[in-house]
Scaffold this active site. Structure first.
Site, PDB file in Angstrom:
ATOM      1  N   SER B 144       0.833  -1.196   0.000  1.00  0.00           N
ATOM      2  CA  SER B 144       0.000   0.000   0.000  1.00  0.00           C
ATOM      3  C   SER B 144       0.877   1.260   0.000  1.00  0.00           C
ATOM      4  CB  SER B 144      -0.922  -0.060   1.218  1.00  0.00           C
ATOM      5  OG  SER B 144      -2.000   0.811   1.058  1.00  0.00           O
ATOM      6  N   ARG B 213     -12.073   6.026   9.779  1.00  0.00           N
ATOM      7  CA  ARG B 213     -11.505   4.687   9.875  1.00  0.00           C
ATOM      8  C   ARG B 213     -12.497   3.619   9.395  1.00  0.00           C
ATOM      9  NH1 ARG B 213      -6.829   2.364   9.175  1.00  0.00           N
ATOM     10  NH2 ARG B 213      -6.436   0.580  10.523  1.00  0.00           N
ATOM     11  N   ASP B 308      -8.267  -7.288  -4.328  1.00  0.00           N
ATOM     12  CA  ASP B 308      -8.005  -5.926  -3.857  1.00  0.00           C
ATOM     13  C   ASP B 308      -8.637  -4.920  -4.819  1.00  0.00           C
ATOM     14  OD1 ASP B 308      -6.968  -3.498  -3.044  1.00  0.00           O
ATOM     15  OD2 ASP B 308      -4.882  -4.154  -3.001  1.00  0.00           O
ATOM     16  N   HIS B 341      -7.724  -5.617   0.019  1.00  0.00           N
ATOM     17  CA  HIS B 341      -6.455  -4.911   0.160  1.00  0.00           C
ATOM     18  C   HIS B 341      -5.671  -5.404   1.381  1.00  0.00           C
ATOM     19  CE1 HIS B 341      -3.566  -1.773  -0.423  1.00  0.00           C
ATOM     20  NE2 HIS B 341      -3.864  -1.151   0.694  1.00  0.00           N
ATOM     21  N   ASP B 342      -6.391  -5.806   2.414  1.00  0.00           N
ATOM     22  CA  ASP B 342      -5.762  -6.308   3.637  1.00  0.00           C
ATOM     23  C   ASP B 342      -4.957  -7.592   3.434  1.00  0.00           C
ATOM     24  OD1 ASP B 342      -6.108  -4.550   5.673  1.00  0.00           O
ATOM     25  OD2 ASP B 342      -8.009  -5.396   6.391  1.00  0.00           O
TER      26      ASP B 342
END
Lengths: 201, 373
Positions: B144, B213, B308, B341-342
């Site tokens: 990222s 968040r 992702d 994405h994680d």
């Protein structure tokens, strides 16, 4: 069955014979990178590969080969002209959707192309077809028509005719049956053909 | 292995915006031993809200954010490599940022902190690496925003790195990526407690930061992973409430993650770092990405994830194809974990073997080159 499986490692030696020390080499459909690794170790080539299958790509990377995961045909457009001395296409010509475009692409980005393919003119194929009246199945073409990866069937005569028509120079050719070389009546007796070609200047 | 966060202090740092920061602190951690010829140093870049604590456990027993990838026997094997990770410029975990004291006023910077860029962050890291006495890093890697820094290293300090492993990243933020960041920033600034960034004496803009968040967390997951993790399951109830309390598991999860984040992250850092990401554009000043990447000389391993959608694979492929256009040594693989994405943090199975093999090759070939030279 793949050409490589038929040949065992015989094609390494043959392809190795065609590729000089220190060349820049691209292997299209490089699988787990075994051939490239061998060429790197034996011939100190600058090795690059393209492979679609994720698991094979991961194996290739894990053994330290530079490889790009992606489509072979799309990949050809991404490299600049003359980027390689040798571009290898072992066993996948008969599986590509546009084989002519693939070879032309290889000769655009490489000075030489090494092309290995199974010969559909082999006597076993002819006999299987003649007597069964079905799409031929042989040790080299073991698939059913509906699940075969092979979508273009070509013979040695076909390839040489195309080479003449496209004005490719055939620099070397090797014909094999099993791991034995075939000198006589190759289109009838050879299971696999390996060609080294270049564009005529 | 309990790790100690260390501090380095630098007199000044010149920034892309034209200003110069004085008395800059950097928090960093190191793992493993630097070998005799100093050839085994690996710099790991953290993502947006990460910190220097990448591996091992700290004094409170908290494991590092990439402990599954960094440690003895892991992909970045600290028995073989000397691993360095530092908190980024503008951060709030020990490195100078908007929550730090402005030496000129003796009060927290707040929004008077100068605007920063990814290349500012990397410039500061280079100063740290120089101070550690490392001339050439074996690799620079990160996912990222960490990947952006790794790419920046490759073009800004080509002679200082042997290889680069950008993961789930991009050469420039897309409109969609900027849009999500802006949503987060607006949520923070809309909170009455934000107070123009001068909230340090009072309560922080907790609700705004938590909402930012929550949005972030959604973008880090995939539709599939959220379906698997939460589905439509209700939280501690059999029927919906017909109110605005928590009904669904996913609501509970997001609120929890939002609230937890407020305790560990500074709202102003959120603003500054997301802006730095949005400004990042490797093509700026160049006719093309390929032309920009011509500055790089190192070997690349680029990884992306099919699931992702925040940093989609096409962005990694852009980088790879720009490198291939000049026949650069670049390896690319698209990995399959479905965590979105994680994935680069969560599911490291496929990553591990690849990175281990790639690093081993880098070290081997560096040694061979060293022997020849």
């Amino acid at each position: 069955m793949k050409v490589k499986e038929v040949l065992g490692r015989a094609d390494y030696a043959l392809i190795g014979e065609m590729i000089p020390h220190g060349s820049r080499v691209l292997d299209l459909g490089c699988g787990d990178g075994a051939l490239l690794l061998w060429l790197k170790e034996q011939k100190s080539v600058q090795a690059r590969g393209v492979e679609k299958n994720r698991e094979l790509v991961q194996k290739a990377i894990a053994r330290g080969v530079t490889v790009y995961q992606g489509d072979l045909e799309e990949s050809l457009a991404e490299y600049p002209p003359g980027a390689f001395d040798y571009v290898i296409l072992s066993q996948t010509l008969q599986e590509s959707r546009r084989p002519l475009a693939v070879i032309e692409g290889m000769l655009r980005i490489g000075r030489h192309a090494v092309i290995a393919f199974p010969n559909f003119g082999h006597w076993r194929v002819r006999i299987a077809h003649l007597f069964s009246g079905r799409a031929p199945k042989t040790p080299l073409f073991p698939h059913n028509w509906y699940d075969s990866p092979n979508i273009h069937f070509l013979t040695i005569i076909d390839f040489e005719e195309l080479a003449r028509a496209r004005d490719w120079a055939i620099e070397r050719k090797v014909f094999l049956s099993g791991d034995r070389r075939v000198e006589l009546l190759p289109n009838l007796l050879a299971e696999v053909a390996i060609y080294l070609v270049k564009r005529r200047q | 292995m309990i790790v100690e966060t260390q501090q380095a202090r630098f007199e000044s740092l010149d920034l892309d915006c034209g200003e110069t920061l004085r008395d800059v602190e950097v928090a960093y951690e190191t793992y493993g031993q630097l070998n005799e010829d100093r050839s085994n140093a690996v710099l790991i870049e953290h993502a947006f809200t990460g910190d220097a604590h990448v591996a091992g456990v700290d004094h409170e027993g908290k494991p590092g954010w990439w402990a599954n990838m960094v440690g003895p026997g892991k992909a970045f094997d600290t028995d073989h490599y000397f691993v360095i990770c530092s908190n980024v410029l503008g951060g709030c975990r020990g490195t100078t940022g908007p929550a730090s004291i402005n030496p000129a006023t003796g009060r927290p910077w707040g929004l008077r902190f100068p605007g920063i860029t990814i290349s500012d962050m990397v410039r500061l890291q280079k100063m740290l690496i120089d101070r550690l006495g490392i001339e050439r890093l074996l690799t620079v890697t990160g996912g990222s925003m960490g990947g952006m820094q790794a790419l920046e290293w490759a073009v800004a300090y080509p002679d200082s790195i042997e290889s680069c492993i950008p993961i789930a990243t991009t050469a420039r933020h897309s409109a969609q990526q900027i849009a999500f960041n802006e949503t987060g920033r607006q949520a923070i600034m809309a909170d009455p407690d934000f107070a123009g960034g001068d909230f340090y004496g009072g309560p922080p803009p907790a609700r705004g930061l938590a909402v930012a968040r929550m949005v972030g967390h959604i973008t880090y997951m995939s539709d599939e992973s959220m379906r698997e993790k939460f589905g439509r399951r209700l939280r501690n109830r059999d029927q919906v409430s017909f109110g605005f309390d928590i009904d669904f598991e996913v609501e509970s999860y997001l609120r929890y993650r939002g609230a937890q984040f407020v305790g560990r992250f500074d709202a102003n850092s959120y603003l500054y770092i997301t802006k730095a990401m949005d400004y990042f554009d490797l093509t700026a000043g160049f006719p093309s990405l390929a032309a920009s990447l011509e500055r790089a000389t190192c070997r690349f391993l680029v990884l992306s994830f099919t699931s992702d959608w925040l940093y989609p694979s096409y962005q990694s492929q852009e980088i790879v194809n720009a490198l291939r256009a000049r026949n650069h040594d670049v390896t690319y693989c698209e990995l399959s974990p479905n965590y979105g994405h994680d994935a680069f943090l969560v599911d490291v199975g496929e990553q591990t073997e690849i990175i281990r093999g790639f690093l081993a090759r880098c070290l081997r070939e560096r040694r061979q080159a060293g022997v020849r030279a």
